[in-house]
Design a protein around this motif. Structure first.
Motif, PDB file in Angstrom:
ATOM      1  N   PRO A 152      54.424 -57.230  37.202  1.00  0.00           N
ATOM      2  CA  PRO A 152      54.144 -56.528  38.458  1.00  0.00           C
ATOM      3  C   PRO A 152      52.662 -56.573  38.804  1.00  0.00           C
ATOM      4  O   PRO A 152      51.830 -56.928  37.958  1.00  0.00           O
ATOM      5  CB  PRO A 152      54.592 -55.095  38.162  1.00  0.00           C
ATOM      6  CG  PRO A 152      54.558 -54.968  36.675  1.00  0.00           C
ATOM      7  CD  PRO A 152      54.852 -56.316  36.134  1.00  0.00           C
ATOM      8  N   SER A 153      52.368 -56.180  40.010  1.00  0.00           N
ATOM      9  CA  SER A 153      50.986 -56.177  40.478  1.00  0.00           C
ATOM     10  C   SER A 153      50.141 -55.251  39.611  1.00  0.00           C
ATOM     11  O   SER A 153      50.575 -54.159  39.249  1.00  0.00           O
ATOM     12  CB  SER A 153      50.951 -55.717  41.938  1.00  0.00           C
ATOM     13  OG  SER A 153      49.654 -55.832  42.422  1.00  0.00           O
ATOM     14  N   GLY A 154      48.972 -55.719  39.244  1.00  0.00           N
ATOM     15  CA  GLY A 154      48.073 -54.903  38.423  1.00  0.00           C
ATOM     16  C   GLY A 154      48.373 -54.983  36.942  1.00  0.00           C
ATOM     17  O   GLY A 154      47.748 -54.284  36.139  1.00  0.00           O
ATOM     18  N   PHE A 201      37.508 -52.971  32.265  1.00  0.00           N
ATOM     19  CA  PHE A 201      36.567 -52.895  33.384  1.00  0.00           C
ATOM     20  C   PHE A 201      36.064 -51.477  33.495  1.00  0.00           C
ATOM     21  O   PHE A 201      36.805 -50.538  33.232  1.00  0.00           O
ATOM     22  CB  PHE A 201      37.247 -53.313  34.688  1.00  0.00           C
ATOM     23  CG  PHE A 201      37.642 -54.760  34.719  1.00  0.00           C
ATOM     24  CD1 PHE A 201      36.698 -55.756  34.912  1.00  0.00           C
ATOM     25  CD2 PHE A 201      38.967 -55.132  34.527  1.00  0.00           C
ATOM     26  CE1 PHE A 201      37.065 -57.089  34.925  1.00  0.00           C
ATOM     27  CE2 PHE A 201      39.336 -56.465  34.541  1.00  0.00           C
ATOM     28  CZ  PHE A 201      38.388 -57.442  34.743  1.00  0.00           C
ATOM     29  N   ILE A 251      39.252 -49.125  32.755  1.00  0.00           N
ATOM     30  CA  ILE A 251      40.551 -49.758  33.036  1.00  0.00           C
ATOM     31  C   ILE A 251      40.803 -50.831  31.993  1.00  0.00           C
ATOM     32  O   ILE A 251      39.961 -51.712  31.777  1.00  0.00           O
ATOM     33  CB  ILE A 251      40.553 -50.387  34.447  1.00  0.00           C
ATOM     34  CG1 ILE A 251      40.453 -49.288  35.511  1.00  0.00           C
ATOM     35  CG2 ILE A 251      41.818 -51.219  34.659  1.00  0.00           C
ATOM     36  CD1 ILE A 251      40.127 -49.815  36.893  1.00  0.00           C
ATOM     37  N   ARG A 270      36.795 -63.778  43.944  1.00  0.00           N
ATOM     38  CA  ARG A 270      37.513 -62.616  44.475  1.00  0.00           C
ATOM     39  C   ARG A 270      36.954 -62.166  45.810  1.00  0.00           C
ATOM     40  O   ARG A 270      37.590 -61.401  46.527  1.00  0.00           O
ATOM     41  CB  ARG A 270      37.414 -61.435  43.497  1.00  0.00           C
ATOM     42  CG  ARG A 270      38.273 -61.562  42.273  1.00  0.00           C
ATOM     43  CD  ARG A 270      37.784 -60.612  41.188  1.00  0.00           C
ATOM     44  NE  ARG A 270      37.838 -59.216  41.607  1.00  0.00           N
ATOM     45  CZ  ARG A 270      38.798 -58.379  41.228  1.00  0.00           C
ATOM     46  NH1 ARG A 270      39.764 -58.799  40.445  1.00  0.00           N
ATOM     47  NH2 ARG A 270      38.783 -57.132  41.633  1.00  0.00           N
ATOM     48  N   GLY A 274      47.808 -57.429  34.931  1.00  0.00           N
ATOM     49  CA  GLY A 274      46.789 -58.162  34.171  1.00  0.00           C
ATOM     50  C   GLY A 274      46.939 -59.673  34.224  1.00  0.00           C
ATOM     51  O   GLY A 274      46.272 -60.393  33.477  1.00  0.00           O
ATOM     52  N   HIS A 317      54.819 -64.155  40.968  1.00  0.00           N
ATOM     53  CA  HIS A 317      55.653 -62.976  41.196  1.00  0.00           C
ATOM     54  C   HIS A 317      57.117 -63.382  41.282  1.00  0.00           C
ATOM     55  O   HIS A 317      58.017 -62.603  41.049  1.00  0.00           O
ATOM     56  CB  HIS A 317      55.309 -62.360  42.560  1.00  0.00           C
ATOM     57  CG  HIS A 317      54.205 -61.377  42.508  1.00  0.00           C
ATOM     58  ND1 HIS A 317      52.994 -61.621  43.093  1.00  0.00           N
ATOM     59  CD2 HIS A 317      54.124 -60.158  41.939  1.00  0.00           C
ATOM     60  CE1 HIS A 317      52.210 -60.576  42.901  1.00  0.00           C
ATOM     61  NE2 HIS A 317      52.884 -59.667  42.194  1.00  0.00           N
ATOM     62  N   ALA A 319      42.624 -53.856  31.551  1.00  0.00           N
ATOM     63  CA  ALA A 319      43.404 -54.864  32.273  1.00  0.00           C
ATOM     64  C   ALA A 319      44.234 -55.702  31.301  1.00  0.00           C
ATOM     65  O   ALA A 319      45.346 -56.118  31.623  1.00  0.00           O
ATOM     66  CB  ALA A 319      42.471 -55.758  33.078  1.00  0.00           C
TER      67      ALA A 319
HETATM   68  N1  LIG Z   1      36.583 -56.941  38.476  1.00  0.00           N
HETATM   69  C1  LIG Z   1      37.338 -55.863  38.273  1.00  0.00           C
HETATM   70  N2  LIG Z   1      36.789 -54.647  38.272  1.00  0.00           N
HETATM   71  C2  LIG Z   1      37.517 -53.532  38.065  1.00  0.00           C
HETATM   72  N3  LIG Z   1      38.820 -53.562  37.829  1.00  0.00           N
HETATM   73  C3  LIG Z   1      39.441 -54.751  37.826  1.00  0.00           C
HETATM   74  C4  LIG Z   1      38.740 -55.971  38.042  1.00  0.00           C
HETATM   75  N4  LIG Z   1      39.608 -57.003  37.968  1.00  0.00           N
HETATM   76  C5  LIG Z   1      40.821 -56.432  37.709  1.00  0.00           C
HETATM   77  N5  LIG Z   1      40.726 -55.101  37.618  1.00  0.00           N
HETATM   78  C6  LIG Z   1      41.817 -54.160  37.307  1.00  0.00           C
HETATM   79  O1  LIG Z   1      42.525 -54.671  36.201  1.00  0.00           O
HETATM   80  C7  LIG Z   1      43.905 -54.484  36.367  1.00  0.00           C
HETATM   81  C8  LIG Z   1      44.602 -55.829  36.279  1.00  0.00           C
HETATM   82  O2  LIG Z   1      44.236 -56.616  37.384  1.00  0.00           O
HETATM   83  P1  LIG Z   1      44.767 -58.089  37.666  1.00  0.00           P
HETATM   84  O3  LIG Z   1      44.042 -58.607  38.826  1.00  0.00           O
HETATM   85  O4  LIG Z   1      44.685 -58.862  36.406  1.00  0.00           O
HETATM   86  O5  LIG Z   1      46.286 -57.826  38.038  1.00  0.00           O
HETATM   87  P2  LIG Z   1      47.399 -58.861  38.533  1.00  0.00           P
HETATM   88  O6  LIG Z   1      48.491 -58.799  37.532  1.00  0.00           O
HETATM   89  O7  LIG Z   1      46.787 -60.159  38.777  1.00  0.00           O
HETATM   90  O8  LIG Z   1      47.888 -58.218  39.879  1.00  0.00           O
HETATM   91  P3  LIG Z   1      48.344 -58.945  41.253  1.00  0.00           P
HETATM   92  O9  LIG Z   1      49.749 -59.423  40.985  1.00  0.00           O
HETATM   93  O10 LIG Z   1      48.306 -57.857  42.243  1.00  0.00           O
HETATM   94  O11 LIG Z   1      47.383 -60.046  41.502  1.00  0.00           O
HETATM   95  C9  LIG Z   1      44.084 -53.817  37.709  1.00  0.00           C
HETATM   96  O12 LIG Z   1      44.245 -52.414  37.483  1.00  0.00           O
HETATM   97  C10 LIG Z   1      42.809 -54.079  38.435  1.00  0.00           C
HETATM   98  O13 LIG Z   1      42.499 -53.018  39.312  1.00  0.00           O
END
Ligand SMILES: Nc1ncnc2c1ncn2[C@@H]1O[C@H](COP(=O)(O)OP(=O)(O)OP(=O)(O)O)[C@@H](O)[C@H]1O
Ligand SMILES: [Mg+2]
Lengths: 388, 229
Positions: free
Chosen positions: B42-44, B14, B21, A386, B46, B202, B23
């Protein structure tokens, strides 16, 4: 992934970042260079002195009296009867004030016999040393050490002129070329009998110098001398001997000790800069680990074990320091060669010294590479991936 | 035979205390050998968190994740790393080729880490590059390759270890649509050869190419549909 691949990765990386690698190695290069150069100076300079002594005195033994009335002329003639001895030379000394037209100074007058020149082989700067005729006539002739000539503000033109020593006029017949010698500050040489007349009390001698027929006989003759003088001086049981016997080996040992001390001292100073170089490597490696966090994450994702990441970075630090060490050795030896030419001592490559330097730089690489390498190996794969 | 991926009641959190959080929140999921799964949301929501668990890059906070039958919570870092090396091929959005490293060396690297001799590794890497039509670029570094070419090299690197699972996080995200389509064609082809594929995206058009679509929202699976969309 074996070490060869880790080494290849490290070298590829070092080549890819030439400028930075060069600057990182600079500390090690300078450290090793000064280590090699300084230690070679310490050894070269002292081994020059050692060679001089070897040339002169390997067969010689000096007996000095511990008090002014310990040794006598009779002792000397008895010593001459011992087997294995070529030459015996007697010396006395006294203090006096010497004056030239230009200056006056306190001096040590040494009375020497006809055999002194054979044993000591003094180098003459101007004129001659005391000759047979001087001894025969107990004449008032004198030879000055170069330091004394300087103190009296006289040069070669003083030869055959007179100076006064005490209340007596002496004719200067020679000046020694002993600028690099020891203990000849303000020293002058006169015939033995002349010294007895003006500066010393017979039959007492300060020193007796003995030349053995061969170097191998030195220990045996030392024992015999000690036995003879002990019985002549009634030294028995607990009484301390009133004489001291020294041979060249003791002097050489002493010089050897000085040499070791100097090497350690100078080497120690140079090692500090090597350690500073190591800190430089650690610093850059830490920066490098940070910059390459993403790369480390990728490697971990596709199957690099922590130990393999550790090896990669550790080898990189070791290759950097070892390469710095090799360059430092080459430059250091070149510098040592020029210093030897300047100082007129023998230049010799010392394999021990070279291997020790390389070993030491490698050790520095390991010591200062471990922390960055561990930092790299302990990165969490997810977080490393990351990392922006 | 064990499922390629098996998750039961999996949570990943997390932080702690008030700023905690979630995830992933109680996810149950099973992916069998030979499937082609797209994970959307969607973004975030998981997706990446899930991908990290499936990719053995992380361990769950709660629940059980089994990859190729192995429970991740029971494995130490060394075993997890071995599992990544032997069972999984990663394809990333921004390719993640090793910098200053030729295409051939990039592809050979996973084999070197498992102890394959360098000559043998290069031979296998070259034949994989050939299969992907990249053998003429073998000695080029990442900066000398286009995005599509870099992704092909990355796919070659993922395939060279003969993994049972290909894990692709937005593999077309950084590519134009034509190149993206080529990459998707390639993944489809690999799936037809029997390799299990899990794809995060996405892009709904991309998701349509998968045989199964899983939608995530707020760390939960909200739909799981099989068959062509
Ligand atoms: N290392 C971490 N520390 C703290 N929070 C985290 C960490 N990794 C992910 N999160 C949180 O967990 C949640 C899910 O994150 P994740 O990266 O899995 O989303 P995503 O679906 O892949 O999103 P995107 O499409 O934007 O990549 C988010 O709210 C993110 O802020
Ligand atoms: Mg994501």
């Amino acid at each position: 992934m074996n070490l060869r691949i880790a080494a290849r990765l490290a070298i590829a990386r070092i080549i890819a970042t030439k400028t930075r690698s060069g600057l990182t190695m600079l500390g090690i290069i300078i450290g090793v260079m000064s280590l090699i150069a300084l230690v070679s100076v310490a050894q070269g300079a002292t081994s020059g002195i050692q060679d001089q002594f070897k040339g002169l005195g390997a067969r010689n033994l000096t007996i000095s009296g511990n008090t002014t009335e310990s040794l006598t002329i009779e002792d000397a003639s008895e010593i001459a009867k011992l087997p294995g001895i070529d030459v015996v030379s007697e010396q006395v000394s006294g203090n006096a004030t010497a004056s030239s037209e230009n200056a006056s100074t306190r001096i040590r007058v040494i009375g020497v016999d006809v055999d002194y020149e054979t044993i000591v082989e003094p180098d003459i700067f101007a004129g001659t040393f005391l000759a047979n005729t001087d001894f025969a006539q107990d004449s008032r002739t004198i030879v000055l050490s170069s330091a004394l000539a300087t103190s009296l503000k006289v040069d070669a033109s003083i030869i055959n002129e007179t100076i006064s020593v005490g209340s007596t006029e002496f004719t200067v017949i020679g000046i020694l070329d002993d600028a690099n010698g020891f203990g000849n500050q303000g020293t002058a040489y006169v015939p033995l009998q002349t010294a007895f007349r003006y500066f010393a009390v017979p039959p007492y001698l300060n020193t007796i110098t003995v030349q053995t027929t061969s170097e191998e006989l030195v220990p045996l003759v030392t024992t015999n001398l000690s036995r003879l003088l002990s019985s002549r001086h009634n030294i028995t049981g607990d009484r301390d001997a009133d004489f001291t016997i020294t041979d060249a080996s003791q002097l050489l040992d002493a010089i050897g000790t000085v040499q070791q001390f100097l090497s350690l001292l100078l080497g120690g100073i140079a090692s500090i800069s090597l350690v500073v170089g190591g800190i430089g490597i650690m610093n850059i490696m830490l920066v490098s680990v940070r910059e390459r966090t993403r790369e480390i994450g990728i490697r971990r994702a596709i199957g690099a074990q922590q130990s393999q990441i550790l090896t990669q970075f550790l080898i990189e630090a070791i290759v950097l320091s070892l390469l710095g060490g090799i360059i430092g050795v080459i430059i250091g030896e070149i510098v040592a060669y020029f210093l030897a030419t300047l100082g007129q001592w023998n230049f010799a490559l010392s394999p021990t010294m070279i291997l020790a330097s390389l070993g030491f730089s490698m050790l520095v690489g390991v010591l200062f590479g471990v922390w960055p390498a561990r930092t790299a190996a302990r990165l969490k794969p997810v977080e490393a991936l990351r990392f922006e | 035979m064990a499922a390629v991926v098996e998750m039961s009641k999996v949570s990943k959190t997390f932080g702690d205390g008030t700023s905690i959080i979630r995830a992933l929140d109680g996810v149950d999921l099973k992916i069998e050998k030979g499937e082609f799964v797209a994970i959307v949301g969607p973004s975030g929501s998981g997706k990446s968190t899930m991908m990290n668990l499936i990719g053995c890059l992380d361990r769950p906070s709660n629940g059980v994740v089994k990859i190729a039958g192995e429970d991740l919570s029971m494995l130490n870092d060394k075993k997890l790393t071995e599992l990544r090396n032997y069972a999984i091929g990663f394809i990333f959005q921004s390719f993640f080729l090793l910098p200053k490293t030729t295409a051939l060396e990039n592809v050979a690297t996973p084999l070197l880490y498992r102890g394959v001799h360098s000559k043998e590794a290069k031979k296998k890497a070259l034949s994989m590059l050939k299969k992907l039509g990249m053998s003429d670029r073998a000695t080029h570094g990442p900066t000398e390759l286009s995005g599509g070419q870099q992704q092909r090299v990355a796919i070659a690197r993922a395939l060279v270890t003969e993994p049972s699972l290909i894990l692709a996080d937005e593999p077309t995200g950084a590519l134009d649509s034509a190149t993206g389509k080529q990459v998707m064609d390639l993944l489809t082809e690999l799936n037809q050869e029997g390799i299990t594929i899990v794809l995060i995206t996405h892009d709904l058009d991309v998701a349509k190419r998968a045989k199964r679509r899983i939608s995530l929202k707020d760390g939960k699976i909200i739909s799981d549909t099989k068959g062509a969309a």
